[in-house]
Design a protein around this motif. Structure first.
Motif, PDB file in Angstrom:
ATOM      1  N   GLU A  65      37.198  24.671 -13.277  1.00 16.22           N
ATOM      2  CA  GLU A  65      35.947  24.537 -12.536  1.00 16.22           C
ATOM      3  C   GLU A  65      34.739  24.741 -13.450  1.00 16.22           C
ATOM      4  OE1 GLU A  65      35.306  23.720  -9.153  1.00 16.22           O
ATOM      5  OE2 GLU A  65      37.318  22.960  -9.607  1.00 16.22           O
ATOM      6  N   LYS A  66      34.855  25.690 -14.369  1.00 20.28           N
ATOM      7  CA  LYS A  66      33.750  25.953 -15.290  1.00 20.28           C
ATOM      8  C   LYS A  66      33.535  24.766 -16.219  1.00 20.28           C
ATOM      9  CE  LYS A  66      31.860  29.648 -18.168  1.00 20.28           C
ATOM     10  NZ  LYS A  66      32.104  31.006 -18.696  1.00 20.28           N
ATOM     11  N   LEU A  67      34.632  24.165 -16.692  1.00 18.18           N
ATOM     12  CA  LEU A  67      34.516  22.979 -17.538  1.00 18.18           C
ATOM     13  C   LEU A  67      33.812  21.855 -16.791  1.00 18.18           C
ATOM     14  CD1 LEU A  67      38.009  22.836 -19.303  1.00 18.18           C
ATOM     15  CD2 LEU A  67      35.798  23.269 -20.385  1.00 18.18           C
ATOM     16  N   ARG A  68      34.202  21.628 -15.552  1.00 16.44           N
ATOM     17  CA  ARG A  68      33.579  20.565 -14.761  1.00 16.44           C
ATOM     18  C   ARG A  68      32.099  20.844 -14.521  1.00 16.44           C
ATOM     19  NH1 ARG A  68      38.333  19.633 -10.262  1.00 16.44           N
ATOM     20  NH2 ARG A  68      39.591  18.217 -11.501  1.00 16.44           N
ATOM     21  N   LYS A 112      30.009  22.711 -16.350  1.00 15.68           N
ATOM     22  CA  LYS A 112      29.244  22.546 -17.588  1.00 15.68           C
ATOM     23  C   LYS A 112      29.125  21.082 -17.983  1.00 15.68           C
ATOM     24  CE  LYS A 112      28.438  26.893 -18.374  1.00 15.68           C
ATOM     25  NZ  LYS A 112      27.054  27.409 -18.360  1.00 15.68           N
ATOM     26  N   ALA A 113      30.175  20.316 -17.730  1.00 17.05           N
ATOM     27  CA  ALA A 113      30.173  18.907 -18.117  1.00 17.05           C
ATOM     28  C   ALA A 113      29.217  18.082 -17.285  1.00 17.05           C
ATOM     29  CB  ALA A 113      31.580  18.338 -18.004  1.00 17.05           C
ATOM     30  N   THR A 114      28.959  18.520 -16.051  1.00 15.39           N
ATOM     31  CA  THR A 114      28.116  17.734 -15.167  1.00 15.39           C
ATOM     32  C   THR A 114      26.667  18.228 -15.092  1.00 15.39           C
ATOM     33  OG1 THR A 114      28.930  19.061 -13.291  1.00 15.39           O
ATOM     34  CG2 THR A 114      30.028  16.973 -13.712  1.00 15.39           C
ATOM     35  N   GLU A 115      26.350  19.249 -15.894  1.00 15.87           N
ATOM     36  CA  GLU A 115      24.958  19.703 -15.909  1.00 15.87           C
ATOM     37  C   GLU A 115      24.055  18.587 -16.423  1.00 15.87           C
ATOM     38  OE1 GLU A 115      24.835  23.317 -18.109  1.00 15.87           O
ATOM     39  OE2 GLU A 115      25.681  24.518 -16.473  1.00 15.87           O
ATOM     40  N   LEU A 174      34.975  12.384 -17.440  1.00 15.03           N
ATOM     41  CA  LEU A 174      36.240  11.727 -17.105  1.00 15.03           C
ATOM     42  C   LEU A 174      37.337  12.108 -18.088  1.00 15.03           C
ATOM     43  CD1 LEU A 174      34.954   8.172 -16.113  1.00 15.03           C
ATOM     44  CD2 LEU A 174      35.767   9.979 -14.606  1.00 15.03           C
ATOM     45  N   THR A 175      36.984  12.231 -19.362  1.00 16.22           N
ATOM     46  CA  THR A 175      37.964  12.635 -20.366  1.00 16.22           C
ATOM     47  C   THR A 175      38.502  14.027 -20.056  1.00 16.22           C
ATOM     48  OG1 THR A 175      36.881  11.310 -22.074  1.00 16.22           O
ATOM     49  CG2 THR A 175      38.352  13.050 -22.819  1.00 16.22           C
TER      50      THR A 175
END
Length: 200
Positions: free
Chosen positions: A172-175, A177-180, A190-191
């Motif tokens: 969840e944290k990766l998602r 941070k990736a979508t900020e 997507l990767t």
């Protein structure tokens, strides 16, 4: 039955040296990378690997209850690293070392086109650095090594449900941070989802 399971069975049953060698070849690089990720010196990692496999060979008759060879090896290796480091450091430095696991983003090498690999590795590396050391260690064990939640829990000294939550929160944290806004593009998101979806 997977080839590693077959080799494990043959090694335990007959002390088959070819099977022992196959087990060694399968795990030696991942163990070394894991030790380096935990912050230990190269020579310490090499010594710990040698000691771990020596113990495996000598004590094989006592290991028939072990079902997951990967979990057993990684737990034994980590314990041996700590034992070796205690000879040269005090307990405080050992404890702090266990809290600084870092991941090298080498898993991308086989799935990303050459021209974008360097950029994506850098971006994904920055994302992974947003995780706690425990989250990084759990992701390495789950995604790179392929160890089960149950075995990760044993290695990290926690309950299986806690290991599942640790991985879920890391994902969840990766998602997040990736979508900020304006930080990472859709390709990176997507990767990451493709890379880590099996953690769910």
């Amino acid at each position: 039955m997977a080839s590693i399971d077959l080799n494990w069975e043959k090694f335990l049953g007959k002390g088959d040296e070819a099977s022992f060698e196959a087990i060694y070849i399968t795990y030696v690089d991942d163990l070394f990378a894991y030790g380096m990720g935990l912050g230990y010196q190269r020579e310490t990692c090499k010594d710990a690997i040698q000691d771990t496999f020596m113990k495996l060979y000598l004590c094989r008759n006592d290991l028939r209850q072990i079902e997951n060879i990967a979990g057993y090896l990684f737990k034994s290796f980590k314990n041996r690293l700590i034992d070796l480091a205690r000879k040269n450091r005090n307990n405080d430095s050992i404890e702090s070392m266990e809290d600084r696991f870092t991941i090298e983003v080498t898993v991308l090498d086989n799935i990303i086109e050459n021209e974008t690999r360097a950029i994506l590795k850098k971006r994904v590396g920055l994302l992974l650095n947003q995780l706690t050391p425990n989250q990084q260690e759990a992701i390495y064990l789950k995604y790179v090594v392929g160890i089960s939640h149950k075995e990760i829990a044993v290695i990290l000294n926690m309950r299986e449900e806690s290991a599942r939550k640790l991985l879920y929160r890391a994902m969840e944290k990766l998602r997040q941070k990736a979508t900020e806004a304006n930080l990472f593009d859709k390709t990176v998101v997507l990767t990451l989802i493709n890379l880590f979806c099996q953690l769910m």
